[in-house]
Design a protein around this motif. Structure first.
Motif, PDB file in Angstrom:
ATOM      1  N   GLN A 172       0.759  -1.304   0.218  1.00 17.08           N
ATOM      2  CA  GLN A 172       0.005  -0.060   0.013  1.00 17.08           C
ATOM      3  C   GLN A 172       1.085   1.067  -0.035  1.00 17.08           C
ATOM      4  N   ALA A 173       0.582   2.087  -0.931  1.00 17.45           N
ATOM      5  CA  ALA A 173       1.317   3.469  -0.752  1.00 17.45           C
ATOM      6  C   ALA A 173       1.222   4.156   0.417  1.00 17.45           C
ATOM      7  N   GLY A 174       2.214   4.912   0.904  1.00 16.39           N
ATOM      8  CA  GLY A 174       1.828   5.702   2.149  1.00 16.39           C
ATOM      9  C   GLY A 174       2.162   4.729   3.499  1.00 16.39           C
ATOM     10  N   SER A 175       2.559   3.606   3.313  1.00 12.59           N
ATOM     11  CA  SER A 175       2.683   2.899   4.667  1.00 12.59           C
ATOM     12  C   SER A 175       3.863   3.396   5.219  1.00 12.59           C
ATOM     13  N   ASP A 176       4.016   2.999   6.397  1.00 13.34           N
ATOM     14  CA  ASP A 176       5.170   3.323   7.435  1.00 13.34           C
ATOM     15  C   ASP A 176       6.461   3.211   6.616  1.00 13.34           C
ATOM     16  N   GLU A 177       7.093   4.174   6.679  1.00  8.70           N
ATOM     17  CA  GLU A 177       8.716   3.994   5.794  1.00  8.70           C
ATOM     18  C   GLU A 177       9.710   3.286   6.503  1.00  8.70           C
ATOM     19  N   ARG A 178       9.329   2.740   7.791  1.00 12.09           N
ATOM     20  CA  ARG A 178      10.423   1.995   8.377  1.00 12.09           C
ATOM     21  C   ARG A 178      10.330   0.621   8.243  1.00 12.09           C
ATOM     22  N   ARG A 179       9.084   0.178   7.768  1.00 14.61           N
ATOM     23  CA  ARG A 179       8.799  -1.130   7.442  1.00 14.61           C
ATOM     24  C   ARG A 179       9.678  -1.915   6.199  1.00 14.61           C
ATOM     25  N   ARG A 180      10.088  -2.907   6.516  1.00 16.83           N
ATOM     26  CA  ARG A 180      11.040  -3.760   5.739  1.00 16.83           C
ATOM     27  C   ARG A 180       9.817  -5.082   5.156  1.00 16.83           C
ATOM     28  N   TYR A 181       9.653  -5.210   3.804  1.00 20.13           N
ATOM     29  CA  TYR A 181       8.800  -6.239   3.675  1.00 20.13           C
ATOM     30  C   TYR A 181       9.493  -7.517   3.159  1.00 20.13           C
ATOM     31  N   TYR A 182       9.278  -8.347   3.392  1.00 15.98           N
ATOM     32  CA  TYR A 182       9.676  -9.791   3.103  1.00 15.98           C
ATOM     33  C   TYR A 182       8.774 -10.695   2.519  1.00 15.98           C
ATOM     34  N   ALA A 183       9.408 -11.508   1.675  1.00 19.08           N
ATOM     35  CA  ALA A 183       8.702 -12.678   0.743  1.00 19.08           C
ATOM     36  C   ALA A 183       9.577 -13.832   0.844  1.00 19.08           C
ATOM     37  N   LEU A 184       8.747 -14.837   0.669  1.00 20.24           N
ATOM     38  CA  LEU A 184       9.462 -16.106   0.278  1.00 20.24           C
ATOM     39  C   LEU A 184      10.113 -16.258  -1.084  1.00 20.24           C
ATOM     40  N   THR A 185      11.261 -16.593  -1.020  1.00 21.15           N
ATOM     41  CA  THR A 185      11.868 -17.202  -2.461  1.00 21.15           C
ATOM     42  C   THR A 185      11.327 -18.460  -2.714  1.00 21.15           C
ATOM     43  N   ASP A 186      11.717 -19.089  -3.958  1.00 19.44           N
ATOM     44  CA  ASP A 186      11.397 -20.391  -4.412  1.00 19.44           C
ATOM     45  C   ASP A 186      12.124 -21.504  -3.299  1.00 19.44           C
ATOM     46  N   LEU A 187      13.251 -21.004  -3.029  1.00 17.23           N
ATOM     47  CA  LEU A 187      13.763 -21.935  -2.241  1.00 17.23           C
ATOM     48  C   LEU A 187      13.221 -21.808  -0.772  1.00 17.23           C
ATOM     49  N   GLY A 188      12.647 -20.831  -0.339  1.00 21.20           N
ATOM     50  CA  GLY A 188      12.251 -20.568   1.053  1.00 21.20           C
ATOM     51  C   GLY A 188      10.980 -21.378   0.912  1.00 21.20           C
ATOM     52  N   ARG A 189      10.073 -21.379  -0.339  1.00 23.64           N
ATOM     53  CA  ARG A 189       8.906 -22.046  -0.368  1.00 23.64           C
ATOM     54  C   ARG A 189       9.190 -23.632  -0.295  1.00 23.64           C
ATOM     55  N   ALA A 190      10.196 -24.090  -1.103  1.00 22.11           N
ATOM     56  CA  ALA A 190      10.578 -25.408  -1.122  1.00 22.11           C
ATOM     57  C   ALA A 190      10.997 -26.087   0.443  1.00 22.11           C
ATOM     58  N   VAL A 191      11.789 -25.173   0.870  1.00 20.94           N
ATOM     59  CA  VAL A 191      12.163 -25.554   2.431  1.00 20.94           C
ATOM     60  C   VAL A 191      10.965 -25.617   3.245  1.00 20.94           C
ATOM     61  N   ALA A 192      10.276 -24.976   3.070  1.00 20.78           N
ATOM     62  CA  ALA A 192       8.995 -25.091   4.005  1.00 20.78           C
ATOM     63  C   ALA A 192       7.944 -26.023   3.674  1.00 20.78           C
ATOM     64  N   ALA A 193       8.019 -26.286   2.399  1.00 19.68           N
ATOM     65  CA  ALA A 193       7.225 -27.495   2.207  1.00 19.68           C
ATOM     66  C   ALA A 193       7.888 -28.765   2.531  1.00 19.68           C
ATOM     67  N   ALA A 194       9.294 -28.773   2.486  1.00 17.39           N
ATOM     68  CA  ALA A 194       9.949 -29.975   2.907  1.00 17.39           C
ATOM     69  C   ALA A 194       9.853 -30.076   4.465  1.00 17.39           C
ATOM     70  N   GLU A 195       9.783 -29.219   5.069  1.00 21.28           N
ATOM     71  CA  GLU A 195       9.654 -29.249   6.684  1.00 21.28           C
ATOM     72  C   GLU A 195       8.287 -29.520   6.937  1.00 21.28           C
ATOM     73  N   ALA A 196       7.219 -29.184   6.245  1.00 20.05           N
ATOM     74  CA  ALA A 196       6.043 -29.349   6.496  1.00 20.05           C
ATOM     75  C   ALA A 196       5.760 -30.879   6.134  1.00 20.05           C
ATOM     76  N   ARG A 197       6.754 -31.521   5.548  1.00 24.27           N
ATOM     77  CA  ARG A 197       6.313 -33.027   5.119  1.00 24.27           C
ATOM     78  C   ARG A 197       7.047 -33.999   6.263  1.00 24.27           C
ATOM     79  N   ARG A 198       8.206 -33.400   6.676  1.00 21.24           N
ATOM     80  CA  ARG A 198       8.956 -33.756   7.681  1.00 21.24           C
ATOM     81  C   ARG A 198       8.002 -33.971   9.233  1.00 21.24           C
TER      82      ARG A 198
END
Lengths: 123, 123
Positions: free
Chosen positions: B77-103
DNA sequence: CGTTACTATGTGTCTTGAGCGTATACTCCT
DNA sequence: AGGAGTATACGCTCAAGACACATAGTAACG
């Protein structure tokens, strides 16, 4: 003491470490000695998780101290290796393992809801 | 380097710590900033797990460094707090999360097979 | 009997990561 | 202006796993 409060409530002992939970899991089918736990974990996980000896025995000591396990003096089979120390779940240990299982179930459910478990077949 | 090998294979990054998995889980629904992750985890777990600020931001730094997350420059959203740092999953991150979920799914399945999830209603 | 592999438990040391407190500073509300 | 809440980050300490190593009994083989 706060030690007592902790013992009273399984939820205060969560989350368990992956190693600790594997150990408790291996003992849900009955008492085992350390080395047998090691092999049981490797078998259950099809080799994906292998406990190092140091990790295992220190974890066992911790679980004993925390009252999640107790040592059994009687041997399941007579004449078995005298070096072996047999461990069994206490009521607390079983309760904590159950609580941890529910916690993980909730995580896995969230993962499934978010499509993490469908999208990828392999690995 | 072995760092490269680790990045290539999600299985070598397991098991995730409970905290790390909660963070990845919170990001499967889309990018968020740190503080929002903290609240999302509390909400999902109904207050049972609350991340301390120090724990969260250091975990985020680790996940970034490991390539499981990436930082997003664009703001949802425009105008949101400038201090915020936004994070997103990478393909690797999603794969690792999926592997952990299976474990974890495998652990929960074993727990269920051994009657851990039926016998006790409360706690 | 000696050797070798396996079983079995344990300690020393290093590193990682979480808990907790604290610092810093901005935003929003009144 | 002041305070609650938002937001990120560092310092310190402790718990726990990785790995190496120590110790010793057991079992199979020649």
């Amino acid at each position: 003491m706060s030690q007592e409060r902790k013992r009273a409530d399984p939820l205060h002992l969560l989350p368990l470490t992956p190693v600790a939970f594997e150990i408790l899991l291996a003992l849900t089918t009955g008492e085992r000695h350390g080395y047998a736990i090691m092999r049981a974990v490797e078998e259950r996980t099809e080799g994906r998780t292998s406990l190092h000896a140091g990790t295992l025995y220190r974890a066992l000591a911790r679980l004993l101290e925390g009252g999640l396990l107790e040592e059994r003096d009687e041997r399941p089979q007579a004449g078995s290796d005298e070096r072996r120390r047999y461990y069994a779940l206490t009521d607390l240990g079983r309760a904590v393992a159950a609580a941890e299982a529910r916690r993980l179930e909730s995580q896995v459910g969230a993962a499934r809801d978010h499509g993490l478990l469908e999208g990828m077949g392999g690995a």
